[in-house]
Design an enzyme around this catalytic site. Structure first.
Site, PDB file in Angstrom:
ATOM      1  N   ASN A 143       8.263  -2.284 -11.647  1.00 41.55           N
ATOM      2  CA  ASN A 143       7.649  -1.080 -12.386  1.00 41.55           C
ATOM      3  C   ASN A 143       8.512  -0.627 -12.836  1.00 41.55           C
ATOM      4  O   ASN A 143       9.600   0.158 -12.870  1.00 41.55           O
ATOM      5  CB  ASN A 143       6.017  -0.858 -12.090  1.00 41.55           C
ATOM      6  CG  ASN A 143       6.076   0.241 -11.074  1.00 41.55           C
ATOM      7  OD1 ASN A 143       6.604   0.781 -10.784  1.00 41.55           O
ATOM      8  ND2 ASN A 143       5.628  -0.462  -9.738  1.00 41.55           N
ATOM      9  N   ASP A 169       0.520  -3.614  -6.810  1.00 43.74           N
ATOM     10  CA  ASP A 169      -1.054  -3.882  -6.216  1.00 43.74           C
ATOM     11  C   ASP A 169      -0.635  -5.061  -5.639  1.00 43.74           C
ATOM     12  O   ASP A 169      -1.284  -5.578  -4.817  1.00 43.74           O
ATOM     13  CB  ASP A 169      -1.703  -3.692  -7.488  1.00 43.74           C
ATOM     14  CG  ASP A 169      -1.859  -2.714  -7.469  1.00 43.74           C
ATOM     15  OD1 ASP A 169      -2.136  -1.957  -7.081  1.00 43.74           O
ATOM     16  OD2 ASP A 169      -2.239  -2.377  -9.566  1.00 43.74           O
ATOM     17  N   LYS A 204      17.073 -19.643  -4.603  1.00 38.73           N
ATOM     18  CA  LYS A 204      16.364 -19.269  -5.276  1.00 38.73           C
ATOM     19  C   LYS A 204      15.748 -20.174  -6.214  1.00 38.73           C
ATOM     20  O   LYS A 204      15.986 -21.578  -6.132  1.00 38.73           O
ATOM     21  CB  LYS A 204      18.083 -19.133  -6.252  1.00 38.73           C
ATOM     22  CG  LYS A 204      17.741 -18.832  -7.342  1.00 38.73           C
ATOM     23  CD  LYS A 204      19.297 -18.120  -8.049  1.00 38.73           C
ATOM     24  CE  LYS A 204      18.856 -18.135  -9.959  1.00 38.73           C
ATOM     25  NZ  LYS A 204      20.065 -17.877 -11.068  1.00 38.73           N
ATOM     26  N   PRO A 225      -1.989  -3.318   0.546  1.00 39.50           N
ATOM     27  CA  PRO A 225      -1.980  -2.199   1.500  1.00 39.50           C
ATOM     28  C   PRO A 225      -2.649  -0.969   0.035  1.00 39.50           C
ATOM     29  O   PRO A 225      -1.457  -0.962   0.170  1.00 39.50           O
ATOM     30  CB  PRO A 225      -2.044  -1.640   2.325  1.00 39.50           C
ATOM     31  CG  PRO A 225      -0.518  -2.199   1.981  1.00 39.50           C
ATOM     32  CD  PRO A 225      -0.582  -3.199   0.964  1.00 39.50           C
ATOM     33  N   ILE A 227      -1.993   2.115   0.223  1.00 33.68           N
ATOM     34  CA  ILE A 227      -0.935   3.031   0.826  1.00 33.68           C
ATOM     35  C   ILE A 227      -2.269   4.553   1.171  1.00 33.68           C
ATOM     36  O   ILE A 227      -2.345   5.055   2.132  1.00 33.68           O
ATOM     37  CB  ILE A 227      -0.418   3.817   0.371  1.00 33.68           C
ATOM     38  CG1 ILE A 227       1.178   2.341   1.014  1.00 33.68           C
ATOM     39  CG2 ILE A 227       0.664   4.943   1.194  1.00 33.68           C
ATOM     40  CD1 ILE A 227       2.310   2.619   0.397  1.00 33.68           C
ATOM     41  N   LYS A 269     -10.902   6.976  -9.576  1.00 35.22           N
ATOM     42  CA  LYS A 269     -10.217   6.706  -8.992  1.00 35.22           C
ATOM     43  C   LYS A 269      -9.643   7.537  -7.777  1.00 35.22           C
ATOM     44  O   LYS A 269      -9.940   7.023  -6.346  1.00 35.22           O
ATOM     45  CB  LYS A 269      -9.139   6.007  -9.472  1.00 35.22           C
ATOM     46  CG  LYS A 269      -7.943   5.675  -9.059  1.00 35.22           C
ATOM     47  CD  LYS A 269      -6.444   5.908  -9.356  1.00 35.22           C
ATOM     48  CE  LYS A 269      -6.726   4.254 -10.586  1.00 35.22           C
ATOM     49  NZ  LYS A 269      -5.456   3.826 -11.518  1.00 35.22           N
ATOM     50  N   LYS A 289     -11.015   6.326  -3.617  1.00 34.28           N
ATOM     51  CA  LYS A 289      -9.822   6.758  -2.678  1.00 34.28           C
ATOM     52  C   LYS A 289     -10.185   7.761  -1.904  1.00 34.28           C
ATOM     53  O   LYS A 289      -9.375   7.968  -0.933  1.00 34.28           O
ATOM     54  CB  LYS A 289      -8.627   6.510  -3.200  1.00 34.28           C
ATOM     55  CG  LYS A 289      -8.305   5.712  -4.769  1.00 34.28           C
ATOM     56  CD  LYS A 289      -6.519   5.394  -4.902  1.00 34.28           C
ATOM     57  CE  LYS A 289      -6.097   4.348  -5.564  1.00 34.28           C
ATOM     58  NZ  LYS A 289      -4.962   3.784  -5.384  1.00 34.28           N
TER      59      LYS A 289
HETATM   60  O1  C5P Z   1      -1.679   2.253  -9.039  1.00 37.21           O
HETATM   61  P1  C5P Z   1      -2.735   3.328  -8.705  1.00 37.21           P
HETATM   62  O2  C5P Z   1      -3.112   3.720  -9.858  1.00 37.21           O
HETATM   63  O3  C5P Z   1      -4.389   2.742  -8.225  1.00 37.21           O
HETATM   64  O4  C5P Z   1      -2.433   4.515  -7.805  1.00 37.21           O
HETATM   65  C1  C5P Z   1      -3.032   5.644  -7.770  1.00 37.21           C
HETATM   66  C2  C5P Z   1      -2.544   6.599  -6.312  1.00 37.21           C
HETATM   67  O5  C5P Z   1      -2.706   5.426  -4.834  1.00 37.21           O
HETATM   68  C3  C5P Z   1      -1.245   6.878  -6.174  1.00 37.21           C
HETATM   69  O6  C5P Z   1      -1.304   8.286  -5.511  1.00 37.21           O
HETATM   70  C4  C5P Z   1      -0.181   5.521  -6.091  1.00 37.21           C
HETATM   71  O7  C5P Z   1       0.953   6.283  -5.077  1.00 37.21           O
HETATM   72  C5  C5P Z   1      -0.991   5.079  -4.400  1.00 37.21           C
HETATM   73  N1  C5P Z   1      -1.315   3.955  -4.341  1.00 37.21           N
HETATM   74  C6  C5P Z   1      -1.181   3.752  -2.669  1.00 37.21           C
HETATM   75  N2  C5P Z   1      -1.109   2.460  -2.516  1.00 37.21           N
HETATM   76  C7  C5P Z   1      -1.015   1.647  -3.862  1.00 37.21           C
HETATM   77  C8  C5P Z   1      -1.476   1.870  -4.902  1.00 37.21           C
HETATM   78  C9  C5P Z   1      -1.723   3.371  -5.429  1.00 37.21           C
HETATM   79  O8  C5P Z   1      -0.481   4.068  -2.302  1.00 37.21           O
HETATM   80  N3  C5P Z   1      -1.129   0.010  -2.671  1.00 37.21           N
END
Ligand code: C5P
Length: 409
Positions: free
Chosen positions: A217, A286, A296, A314, A316, A346, A350
């Site tokens: 990204n 994600d 390839k 996962p 994180i 969010k 989380k």
């Molecule tokens: O991608 P998203 O909007 O869910 O990200 C929100 C927060 O979650 C960020 O702090 C990002 O670093 C964390 N995150 C993560 N692992 C993921 C997706 C996001 O730690 N797989």
């Protein structure tokens, strides 16, 4: 040198006396002076006679924009008080390069020239940046003097190890100008994270499809790196887990490079038991493909396009927040609309106390950012600012919210 360049304005209002003593490393002070003035500091250069053998006062005057002083008897000082006047109002005196002889003078309080007298008569902090041959640095007398300077509250920056002007290799090399600059900025930063250990993720992740292709990204990593630098300057012990980015490691920060979300997860989970604060800034993918092609993927004559099956990576941040004894967790969220609703949802999902939201993808790669803090008590919008200045504000905001040090195990 792995370090960030000077940020305009980050030393605004600071007045520094740079004291140069004799050594080949004097040439590095030209660049240091440029970095300091670019960051908004005023720089008064004072040179010993020996220093003028290595670089001219004219060069240092041009770079600092101020007359350079070398002698206590300089007729430009009407009251003959150069040794007092030049350091009054200074925020620090930095001796760079600091020769063996000058360290000895400082350790014993000699006042036999303008610069040594200025140091004895100072009413501001003193930093020394040694530069000498390895034998001179390792000489027991030098080591005794450095220990004495430390006992006297004088900070020593460096030295580095590596090739020396004399052709030998070892300890004693002066730090590079960028590292001295970073140490000076750190010296002035409020130590709001002293004794804290901070784990940060930054940048994108890269999820391979085959040996040459992958999904990533547009995250540049700038915000995460700026936070790592600000946390280090605030006195924290910082571990930065970085996805693939082209940024230099902030000075004093321990960096671990990873590629995929799974590697980032593994690195974070390994490190996190030792940390008090976790800041997830990385834009973690994600999903990843369930099967990475070992060769390839080729175009076919029939024009068949490849199909991929994805599996979820996962989360994180959520995983860290779910640990039995989690560190203080901070998330970041870049949303493309309805920031207030999505970011708060969010944060709750989380289970983190603080989530920093921005109206995102458009800030990727930019040098400034505008963010809103989301927490149980409500939301607070911070003014748009350069990412480094914003990082300092965010570190102060995070520090204010940390539980009392005494109750952290
Ligand atoms: O991608 P998203 O909007 O869910 O990200 C929100 C927060 O979650 C960020 O702090 C990002 O670093 C964390 N995150 C993560 N692992 C993921 C997706 C996001 O730690 N797989």
């Amino acid at each position: 040198m792995n370090t960030a360049a000077a940020n305009p304005g980050e030393l605004a209002g600071k007045h520094l006396v740079i004291g140069m003593t004799g050594g080949i490393a004097c040439y590095k002070i030209a660049e240091l002076t440029r970095l300091l003035t670019k960051a908004g500091a005023t720089v008064q250069v004072v040179m010993t006679e020996a220093a003028t053998q290595f670089i001219t006062p004219v060069t240092m005057q041009a770079l600092s924009g101020r007359p350079v002083y070398t002698s206590q008897w300089d007729a430009r000082m009407p009251n003959n008080m150069a040794h007092i006047d030049l350091s009054r109002g200074a925020d620090a005196i930095v001796i760079a390069p600091a020769s063996t002889d000058f360290l000895a003078k400082l350790a014993h309080g000699f006042a036999d020239g303008l610069l040594s007298t200025l140091c004895v008569a100072r009413d501001c902090p003193l930093l020394v940046v040694p530069a000498m041959n390895r034998q001179m640095w390792n000489n027991p007398a030098t080591q005794r003097n450095v220990a004495q300077l430390s006992a006297d509250g004088i900070e020593t920056l460096g030295p580095d190890s590596g090739p020396q002007a004399c052709g030998e290799v070892g300890d004693g090399r002066m730090l590079e100008p960028e590292a001295v600059y970073e140490a000076i900025v750190s010296f002035f930063a409020p130590k709001v994270l002293a004794q804290r250990r901070v784990l940060i993720t930054a940048g994108p992740t890269f999820e391979p499809l085959d040996p040459v292709r992958g999904i990533t990204n547009r995250s540049s990593g700038k915000m995460g790196f700026a936070l790592a630098r600000a946390a280090q300057q605030a006195g924290a012990d910082v571990h930065l887990v970085a996805g693939p980015v082209t940024l230099e490691t902030p000075w004093g920060v321990y960096r671990e490079d990873v590629q995929t979300a799974q590697q980032m997860y593994d690195a974070v989970m390994r490190a996190v038991p030792d940390y008090d604060v976790f800041i997830g800034v990385a834009a973690v993918a994600d999903w990843r493909v369930d099967h990475i092609a070992t060769q390839k993927i080729k175009k076919t004559a029939e024009g068949r396009v490849p199909g991929f099956t994805f599996v979820e990576n996962p989360d994180i941040l959520a995983s860290v927040a779910r640990l039995p004894h989690p560190p203080y967790c901070v998330g970041f969220a870049a949303e493309s609309g309805d920031l207030d609703v999505h970011a708060e949802q969010k944060r709750v999902r989380k289970n983190v106390p603080l989530l920093i939201g921005n109206l995102g993808p458009q800030t990727f790669g930019l040098d400034d950012n505008e963010v809103v803090l989301f927490e149980a008590a409500g939301s607070t919008k911070l003014p748009r600012a350069a990412k480094q200045a914003l990082a300092q504000t965010l570190i102060a905001e995070i520090a204010r919210r940390l539980p009392d040090q005494s109750i952290i195990s």
